[in-house]
Design an enzyme around this catalytic site. Structure first.
Site, PDB file in Angstrom:
ATOM      1  N   HIS A 191       0.856  -1.182   0.000  1.00 25.42           N
ATOM      2  CA  HIS A 191       0.000   0.000   0.000  1.00 25.42           C
ATOM      3  C   HIS A 191       0.895   1.236   0.000  1.00 25.42           C
ATOM      4  CE1 HIS A 191      -3.273  -2.700   1.915  1.00 25.42           C
ATOM      5  NE2 HIS A 191      -3.410  -2.642   0.601  1.00 25.42           N
ATOM      6  N   GLU A 194       1.445   3.818   2.962  1.00 24.87           N
ATOM      7  CA  GLU A 194       1.875   3.327   4.274  1.00 24.87           C
ATOM      8  C   GLU A 194       3.401   3.434   4.369  1.00 24.87           C
ATOM      9  OE1 GLU A 194       0.065  -0.528   4.634  1.00 24.87           O
ATOM     10  OE2 GLU A 194      -1.962   0.307   4.566  1.00 24.87           O
ATOM     11  N   GLU A 353       1.555  -4.855  11.527  1.00 29.71           N
ATOM     12  CA  GLU A 353       0.948  -3.543  11.387  1.00 29.71           C
ATOM     13  C   GLU A 353       1.620  -2.562  12.354  1.00 29.71           C
ATOM     14  OE1 GLU A 353      -1.432  -2.464   9.403  1.00 29.71           O
ATOM     15  OE2 GLU A 353      -2.514  -4.238   8.666  1.00 29.71           O
TER      16      GLU A 353
END
Length: 391
Positions: A191, A194, A353
């Site tokens: 992504h 990010e 994450e």
């Protein structure tokens, strides 16, 4: 990227004077290329700012209802003047930060106030940027300093011809006792917006090529894809590739022509076959604090669940209670679930994450994210030793 109307340009002295009188600017974030949405990442420049003026920026078309801006997140600022005179790089700045839904436009509006330190250029962004050129510089440095343990090749070319780099890290021996080495696969930046995932990856690479990781390199061959979506990064997208596709939803049946990045990476997974023991996919989270993992279903005693535990013991920024383990139908097209299934549910497959904000009351800067990456690499070494003991 932000497209500002001509009346809002901040690149001339007349515009700076106008801002001093008006002080407020409304802007919209561009949609991801070839999409009608994914408005979140922003990165823009302000020139010739008046140091006595208070500027208010309102970005009016965020798609998500919730954001870490509601929990204290600040945008990041880089000032040419501060960098030259005080050696201050990217840092959090701004006040009166508000993120809420409005009646004037669909979605949510972020507004904040800020002052600038005089003339020159000033840059504001959602998070500390990490561009394709930054990656090239970092890879050149790492590969030149460690030629005996790091080799670089091309995993694939994007639809527009950009190279997707692949690193292989090992002690140089391809076999151990006549057997093919076990493999670890790590991917990042699927992504584009990010950016913190790239800073975590940089920290991991620093640790993986260090002397302390020599035992890991002797036992395993590591395959690293530091930026899977360079086309989206170059375009300033938040989530998608140049084709307007979320590459982390394309794993069930990737196209060699439309999603060549995922197609090539899935083929690499297939080629590794039973040698693949661990897959890590690095991401940034826009609505959660701390660092944590998403994993796949399995026993509490599996090595997959041991890795997050080890990371929590090495770094208090990692939150074990926030980790979850599932493979719902909506996640079938993600790398984490697809790699787990492709391995016959044998490989440990995890998403890491890292918050785009930080921890409670603490912002992550690029140094903190690199530190988290080094901890994640140390946890791989600890995990690998446990795996050897279990054999």
């Amino acid at each position: 990227m932000i497209r500002r109307p001509p009346r809002s340009t901040l690149s001339s002295s007349s515009a700076a004077s106008d801002v001093y009188k008006r002080q407020e600017y409304e802007m919209k974030v561009s949609n991801d290329t070839n999409t009608a949405g994914h408005t979140q990442w922003f990165y823009f420049r302000v020139s010739n700012a008046d140091p006595n003026a208070v500027y208010q920026f309102s970005i009016t078309n965020f798609k998500k209802k919730d954001s870490l801006f509601q929990q204290g997140l600040k945008p990041v600022l880089y000032s040419d003047k501060l960098a030259a005179t005080k050696q201050i790089g990217w840092h959090r700045a701004g006040w009166s930060i508000c993120y809420k839904s409005t009646e004037r436009s669909p979605g949510s509006t972020l507004s904040f106030q800020i002052k600038f330190a005089g003339g020159g250029n000033h840059y504001l962004a959602y998070g500390v940027p990490y561009r394709t050129v930054d990656l090239e510089q970092d890879l050149d440095r790492i590969c030149s300093r460690h030629p005996s343990i790091v080799s670089r090749s091309i995993l694939a070319h994007t639809f527009c011809g950009q190279e997707v780099p692949l690193l292989e890290i090992s002690d140089g021996a391809s076999e151990t006792d006549g057997r093919r080495k076990k493999a670890i696969l790590i991917s990042s930046r699927v992504h584009a917006g990010e950016t913190n995932a790239s800073w975590v990856m940089l920290g991991m690479l620093q640790q993986l090529v260090s002397e302390k990781s020599a035992p890991l390199r002797a036992a395993y061959k590591l395959y690293i894809i530091p930026m899977l979506n360079p086309s989206g990064v170059a375009l300033g997208n938040y989530r998608c590739s140049i084709m307007g596709l979320d590459l982390n939803r394309q794993w069930r049946s990737p196209s060699q022509s439309i999603t060549p990045e995922v197609y090539a990476l899935k083929n690499l997974v297939v080629s590794l076959n039973t040698t693949l023991n661990l897959f890590l996919d690095l991401h940034g989270h826009s609505r959660a604090l701390n660092t944590f993992c998403y994993g796949c279903p399995g026993s509490d005693l599996t090595l997959e669940r041991v890795y997050p535990y080890l990371l929590s013991q090495l770094d208090d920024r990692f939150s074990l209670p926030q980790c979850t383990y599932s493979a719902s139908a909506g996640k079938e097209g993600t790398a984490r679930v697809a790699v787990w299934k492709e391995s016959g549910q044998q490989a440990s497959s995890l998403t890491i994450e890292a918050s785009l904000g930080g921890g409670q009351g603490v912002h992550y800067n690029s140094a903190a994210l690199q530190s988290i990456g080094r901890s994640a690499a140390k946890a791989i070494s600890e995990w690998s030793r446990l795996g050897e003991d279990a054999e």
